[in-house]
Motif scaffolding. Structure first.
Motif, PDB file in Angstrom:
ATOM      1  N   ALA A 111       8.442 -15.678  -0.657  1.00 36.49           N
ATOM      2  CA  ALA A 111       8.648 -14.496  -1.582  1.00 36.49           C
ATOM      3  C   ALA A 111       8.231 -13.233  -0.556  1.00 36.49           C
ATOM      4  O   ALA A 111       7.655 -13.263   0.182  1.00 36.49           O
TER       5      ALA A 111
ATOM      6  N   VAL B 195       3.817  -3.745  -0.523  1.00 40.11           N
ATOM      7  CA  VAL B 195       2.571  -3.967   0.030  1.00 40.11           C
ATOM      8  C   VAL B 195       1.746  -4.936  -0.969  1.00 40.11           C
ATOM      9  O   VAL B 195       1.240  -6.159  -0.596  1.00 40.11           O
ATOM     10  N   ALA B 196       2.141  -4.938  -2.350  1.00 37.44           N
ATOM     11  CA  ALA B 196       1.720  -5.964  -2.990  1.00 37.44           C
ATOM     12  C   ALA B 196       2.745  -5.745  -4.356  1.00 37.44           C
ATOM     13  O   ALA B 196       2.393  -4.582  -4.856  1.00 37.44           O
ATOM     14  N   ASP B 197       3.538  -6.437  -4.634  1.00 38.93           N
ATOM     15  CA  ASP B 197       4.389  -6.305  -5.555  1.00 38.93           C
ATOM     16  C   ASP B 197       3.968  -5.775  -6.893  1.00 38.93           C
ATOM     17  O   ASP B 197       2.967  -6.254  -7.530  1.00 38.93           O
TER      18      ASP B 197
ATOM     19  N   ALA C 216      -0.568 -15.614   3.183  1.00 33.31           N
ATOM     20  CA  ALA C 216       0.209 -14.652   2.670  1.00 33.31           C
ATOM     21  C   ALA C 216       1.504 -15.071   3.030  1.00 33.31           C
ATOM     22  O   ALA C 216       1.848 -15.653   3.823  1.00 33.31           O
ATOM     23  N   PRO C 217       2.602 -14.841   2.232  1.00 37.81           N
ATOM     24  CA  PRO C 217       2.370 -14.038   0.720  1.00 37.81           C
ATOM     25  C   PRO C 217       1.933 -15.231  -0.319  1.00 37.81           C
ATOM     26  O   PRO C 217       2.477 -16.194  -0.077  1.00 37.81           O
ATOM     27  N   TYR C 218       0.942 -14.607  -1.113  1.00 34.00           N
ATOM     28  CA  TYR C 218       0.373 -15.396  -2.224  1.00 34.00           C
ATOM     29  C   TYR C 218       0.375 -14.822  -3.416  1.00 34.00           C
ATOM     30  O   TYR C 218       0.243 -13.835  -3.470  1.00 34.00           O
TER      31      TYR C 218
ATOM     32  N   SER D 246       5.517 -20.220   1.292  1.00 30.37           N
ATOM     33  CA  SER D 246       6.404 -19.303   0.346  1.00 30.37           C
ATOM     34  C   SER D 246       7.305 -18.252   1.106  1.00 30.37           C
ATOM     35  O   SER D 246       7.074 -17.766   2.115  1.00 30.37           O
TER      36      SER D 246
ATOM     37  N   SER E 254       1.130 -21.092   4.547  1.00 25.61           N
ATOM     38  CA  SER E 254       2.072 -20.879   3.132  1.00 25.61           C
ATOM     39  C   SER E 254       3.639 -21.165   3.620  1.00 25.61           C
ATOM     40  O   SER E 254       4.021 -20.904   4.682  1.00 25.61           O
TER      41      SER E 254
ATOM     42  N   SER F 100      -6.754  -8.325  -3.317  1.00 26.56           N
ATOM     43  CA  SER F 100      -7.043  -7.144  -2.372  1.00 26.56           C
ATOM     44  C   SER F 100      -7.120  -6.118  -3.360  1.00 26.56           C
ATOM     45  O   SER F 100      -6.778  -6.240  -4.403  1.00 26.56           O
TER      46      SER F 100
ATOM     47  N   THR G 276      -9.143  -4.014   4.564  1.00 29.38           N
ATOM     48  CA  THR G 276      -8.929  -4.536   3.177  1.00 29.38           C
ATOM     49  C   THR G 276      -9.965  -5.269   2.754  1.00 29.38           C
ATOM     50  O   THR G 276     -10.186  -5.389   1.424  1.00 29.38           O
TER      51      THR G 276
ATOM     52  N   ILE H 175       2.109 -10.039  -5.774  1.00 27.78           N
ATOM     53  CA  ILE H 175       2.027 -11.049  -4.485  1.00 27.78           C
ATOM     54  C   ILE H 175       1.573 -10.372  -3.565  1.00 27.78           C
ATOM     55  O   ILE H 175       1.650  -9.087  -3.209  1.00 27.78           O
ATOM     56  N   ILE H 176       0.481 -10.963  -3.009  1.00 27.58           N
ATOM     57  CA  ILE H 176      -0.293 -10.224  -1.848  1.00 27.58           C
ATOM     58  C   ILE H 176       0.533 -10.311  -0.657  1.00 27.58           C
ATOM     59  O   ILE H 176       0.735 -11.592  -0.130  1.00 27.58           O
ATOM     60  N   ARG H 177       0.592  -9.274  -0.109  1.00 25.19           N
ATOM     61  CA  ARG H 177       1.572  -9.506   1.583  1.00 25.19           C
ATOM     62  C   ARG H 177       0.587  -8.863   2.492  1.00 25.19           C
ATOM     63  O   ARG H 177       0.833  -9.359   3.675  1.00 25.19           O
ATOM     64  N   HIS H 178      -0.513  -8.184   2.124  1.00 20.90           N
ATOM     65  CA  HIS H 178      -1.374  -7.862   3.314  1.00 20.90           C
ATOM     66  C   HIS H 178      -2.741  -8.150   3.017  1.00 20.90           C
ATOM     67  O   HIS H 178      -3.396  -7.579   2.285  1.00 20.90           O
ATOM     68  N   PRO H 179      -3.129  -9.648   3.204  1.00 18.89           N
ATOM     69  CA  PRO H 179      -4.336  -9.854   2.603  1.00 18.89           C
ATOM     70  C   PRO H 179      -5.471  -9.566   3.277  1.00 18.89           C
ATOM     71  O   PRO H 179      -5.531  -9.000   4.513  1.00 18.89           O
TER      72      PRO H 179
END
Lengths: 127, 346, 385
Positions: B346, C197-199, A71-73, B344, B342, C140, C122, A59-63
């Motif tokens: 999550a 940051v990214a799971d 985000a998040p995606y 979402s 979005s 990313s 990024t 899951i991208i949180r810092h796009p």
């Protein structure tokens, strides 16, 4: 992204147009100039089914720039039933409920607006 | 009545609904003003009229099973093409792999945009100019300050593959009719987000257009209100369809299968045509269907379909499945989706 | 082919250098290396850098740096291979010396990252990936490595707490490195409690954003013996590439290019993994450190966590790793990283590593990765007695 650079890839982006090697039958996505299985250079266009299985996801949180509002995606690696692996966003899902092994199907969605036009491309959604 | 030189049939149909729904009672301005159990659809942040149209057309083509050969036109009824000056059909032609010698245009006549695309395609096939034509309709909710007023405004797409009536078609087009007149019922000036409405006067245009078009059709076909198993009338709000039905002599049970407003809201460009998809999903051979649509400004299209045996051979029920495959958002989520952001968590 | 030696090293501190630009950093590190070697006449300048075109709108770095150093007339070029730009610049430098094309080569790696916002950095980092089929999708660089972490944890049942021990040790090592960006200790709990940051990657499993430059001077070994008190020999310098995109490979939990470049390097040097005394691995993300230990033969597949838990990668352990803090704690100014690794190995082999000195270190190995395991360089250095 330039308009020409965008449209050049559109058959791949809109309908997953891959290539089948005439030499060994290997399916490639995206199409390649040289088959990395047999070295062949003759291919025919092959539209992929878009049906596949989620191999891994995050899951991208810092796009990156251009994707900020999204985000998040979720991003995942999908193994299509033709054996080809592609990387794409997983849409129409609650990312927290995704699981490896889930069946997914390709859809054409908006990716971003970068060059003043709408960029569409494939994503996958839970099947 | 609009007459074709060759018989015309529907070869395939399909629809697409985004998965997000909001209950109308969760819209703050809706309190008390709308039936509390109604709901409507809203696009995901990565969807628009183009992506929805693509899905609907793909489904229609899959059902038709005729491949891509012979498609001479792809017309899309819409009021919300994300582009101006670039028809949805151009993107669809690339997405479907049918770029080339085909007609492609957006058809815009508010609530009858999709039915107008349908009749134009029928005209192309019926005249022999095209052996096959795709009539689509697709709309997202246009975002704007007036949107609170368009309380039933919803999102979705439908598509129909039309061809010469033969063994493979699932319904024959028996006849069609249309009626147009200058009206100021509901409108907006170009560039203005404010939608205006002339109140009680607005209703008159709808009644006049729809009754004129439907009565002409029945007269030409020599049919009466009782001859139809399914009737789809304009359903931009809960009152219009029942009022028109009473006036034209249709019974509630004829309207039942095609009434999608409570579950889906009103997808403007294809108001009525999604009702047709719902009916075709359950219709039996030899049943007769009447569709009448209404567009502000104003006009009405109507046509009669006779369901054929081949419909039983097709995989159906996709629209009804989509109606029940859904996730609810609250008003905050709805607002985010209108802005394309979005939802979402999550 | 001639044997190659490193006769001088230098670097800047890694960090947020608000008062120094790309050129300032490159010049500072280069002058330190030249002062270290007392060598001021250089035939060739190679600049390892990834993102100057996007972040500074500056290309043509070879001549820019050469001129800034007063090296008018020198051959010069920028070398780019994403995060392996530094290692690749050293590799090309070694080829120039070994082949006889140049008698003295300055290799400087530099990256100036803090002039841009995080979304811009990024995006710039994602330029290492296929723009049409990976970056286009919103992937990313962290996200792609997160896929590696997920696959690795799933394949071997490794717990994230075990992976989190790697950056903890790196931070411990960085405490004694005056050039490190993050000189503070962290705990496994702190890693696990840092934001995702990214799971499943936590912030403290990822290398940060920082500016820095590092430089080395290369000469033929035979000439170096006279010119330097303590030359270090380049026993092997190799590179290997893999299928460009992670998702097109069969295995996400091991990097073929690490294995191939290592095999070639060990063969060239006539050594095996157990001959290595000090190791630098490319831990841009903690899990990459574990995978490197396995791919290089220091642990079995899926078992690197055991080695780490038993103290194996600490000073005095089986294979002291990232003894100056690695990418995580020393910092990861992208195009400079591969050169920092060489600088740090040289300090160990010269016995100049201070409190973090690995006793009797004779041979060191550096692994530098560009992309997600796509381009990997290997360097084996040896003390010259």
């Amino acid at each position: 992204m330039s308009a020409s650079g965008y449209l050049r890839e559109a058959p791949r982006r809109y309908r997953l147009e891959g290539a089948a090697c005439k030499g060994c039958g290997a399916i490639h996505f995206p199409p390649r100039a040289v088959c990395d299985r047999c070295g062949g250079r003759d291919f025919e266009a092959r539209e992929l089914s878009g049906e596949g299985e989620l191999l891994a996801y995050t899951i991208i949180r810092h796009p990156p720039k251009g994707f900020e509002g999204q985000a998040p995606y979720a991003i995942g690696i999908v193994q299509l039933k033709e054996g080809v692996r592609v990387l794409a966003q997983i849409t129409d899902c609650d990312p927290a409920e995704l699981r490896e092994g889930a069946k997914v199907e390709a859809v054409m969605r908006r990716i971003r607006e970068d060059g003043g036009f709408i960029e569409y491309g494939y994503k996958f959604r839970p099947a | 009545m609009l007459r074709a030189n060759v018989p015309i049939g529907i070869e395939g149909f399909g629809a697409y609904l985004p998965k997000h729904r909001i209950r109308l009672r969760d819209l703050p301005l809706a309190q008390g003003a709308v039936p509390q159990d109604f709901e409507k659809a809203i696009c995901g942040p990565d969807e628009d009229a183009i992506t929805m149209a693509k899905e609907a057309v793909e489904r229609a083509l899959r059902m038709a099973g005729v491949g891509k050969a012979g498609i001479g036109a792809i017309l899309c009824g819409t009021t919300s093409n994300p582009y101006s000056g670039k028809p949805i059909g151009s993107v669809l032609s690339k997405a479907l792999g049918i770029e080339g010698p085909i007609l492609a245009a957006d058809i815009n006549f508010s609530g009858k945009s999709c039915s107008e695309a349908f009749l134009l395609c029928a005209g192309l096939v019926g005249s022999g100019m095209a052996s096959r034509a795709i009539a689509a309709g697709s709309d997202s909710i246009p975002w704007g300050p007036w949107n609170e007023g368009a309380i039933y405004s919803s999102c979705g797409a439908a598509a129909f593959v039309l061809g010469r009536d033969g063994g493979s078609s699932i319904a024959s087009l028996e006849g069609s009719s249309t009626w147009v007149m200058d009206a100021l019922d509901t409108w907006a000036l170009r560039g203005s987000a404010q939608r205006r409405n002339s109140g009680r006067f607005a209703e008159r245009a709808m009644v006049q257009c729809v009754t004129s078009s439907v009565e002409a059709l029945l007269r030409e076909l020599g049919l009466g209100p009782g001859d139809f198993d399914h009737v789809i009338l304009p359903q931009s709000d809960p009152r219009s369809a029942s009022g028109l039905a009473k006036r034209l002599g249709f019974k509630p049970e004829q309207m039942e299968a095609g009434l999608v407003l409570p579950k889906l809201g009103n997808v403007e460009a294809l108001s009525g045509m999604l009702g047709l998809v719902a009916v075709l999903d359950v219709a039996k051979p030899s049943e007769r269907i009447l569709v009448a649509t209404f567009g502000n400004g104003a006009g009405s299209d109507s046509f009669s379909l006779l369901v054929k045996d081949a419909i039983e051979e097709r995989e159906r029920g996709d629209f009804l499945n989509q109606l029940s495959r859904k996730g609810y958002v609250d008003y905050a989520g709805y607002s985010r989706l209108l802005l394309g952001v979005s939802v979402s968590r999550a | 082919m001639r044997k190659t030696a490193i006769v001088g090293v230098g670097c800047t501190k890694v960090g947020e250098h608000w008062d120094k630009g790309l050129r300032d950093l490159a010049v500072e590190a280069s002058l330190r290396a030249m002062d270290d070697a007392k060598l001021y006449d250089v035939d060739y300048v190679l600049v390892g850098n990834m993102m100057s075109g996007y972040l500074q709108n500056q290309e043509h770095l070879g001549a820019l740096v050469a001129d800034s150093l007063g090296l008018r007339g020198a051959g010069a070029a920028k070398i780019e291979a994403a995060c392996a730009s530094g290692g690749m610049a050293v590799h090309i430098g070694c080829q120039l010396v070994a082949s006889g094309s140049a008698d003295s080569v300055l290799v400087v790696g530099v990256e100036k990252m803090t002039d841009a916002t995080t979304p811009e950095v990024t995006k710039a980092l994602a330029m290492a990936e296929d723009q049409e089929y990976s970056a286009y999708m919103g992937a990313s660089f962290v996200g792609l490595n997160a896929l590696v972490a997920r696959a690795y944890m799933r394949a071997y049942g490794v717990k994230q707490e075990d992976i989190a021990l790697f950056p903890v040790i790196c931070h411990k090592h960085a405490l004694n490195n005056e050039f490190a960006q993050f000189r503070f200790p962290i705990t496994v709990e702190a890693v696990m409690n840092s934001p995702i940051v990214a799971d499943p990657l936590h912030l403290l499993e990822c290398a940060g954003i920082g500016d820095g430059a590092a430089a080395v001077l290369l000469m033929p070994l035979e000439e170096a013996r006279g010119a330097s008190d303590s030359p270090v020999e380049v026993l092997a310098s190799t590179v290997s590439t893999d299928k460009f995109s992670l998702h097109q490979r069969d295995d996400f939990t091991s990097f073929r290019a690490t294995r191939a470049s290592a095999e070639a390097a060990f063969k060239k040097a006539g050594l095996r993994a157990e001959d290595i005394d000090v190791l630098e691995v490319h831990d841009a993300f903690a899990v990459l450190g574990l995978i490197a230990l396995e791919d290089l033969g220091f642990a079995e597949r899926g078992k690197a966590a055991d080695l780490i838990r038993e103290g194996g990668i600490e000073i005095g352990g089986e294979i002291p790793t990232n003894t100056f803090g690695g990418l995580k704690a020393r910092g990861h100014p992208v195009g400079a990283t591969g050169v920092y690794q060489i600088v740090e190995l040289v300090r160990q082999l010269r016995g100049e590593a201070g409190k973090n000195q690995v006793p009797g270190a004779e041979r060191g190995y550096a692994q530098n990765i560009g992309g997600v395991g796509t381009t990997i360089t290997a360097h084996i250095l040896g003390r010259v007695d």
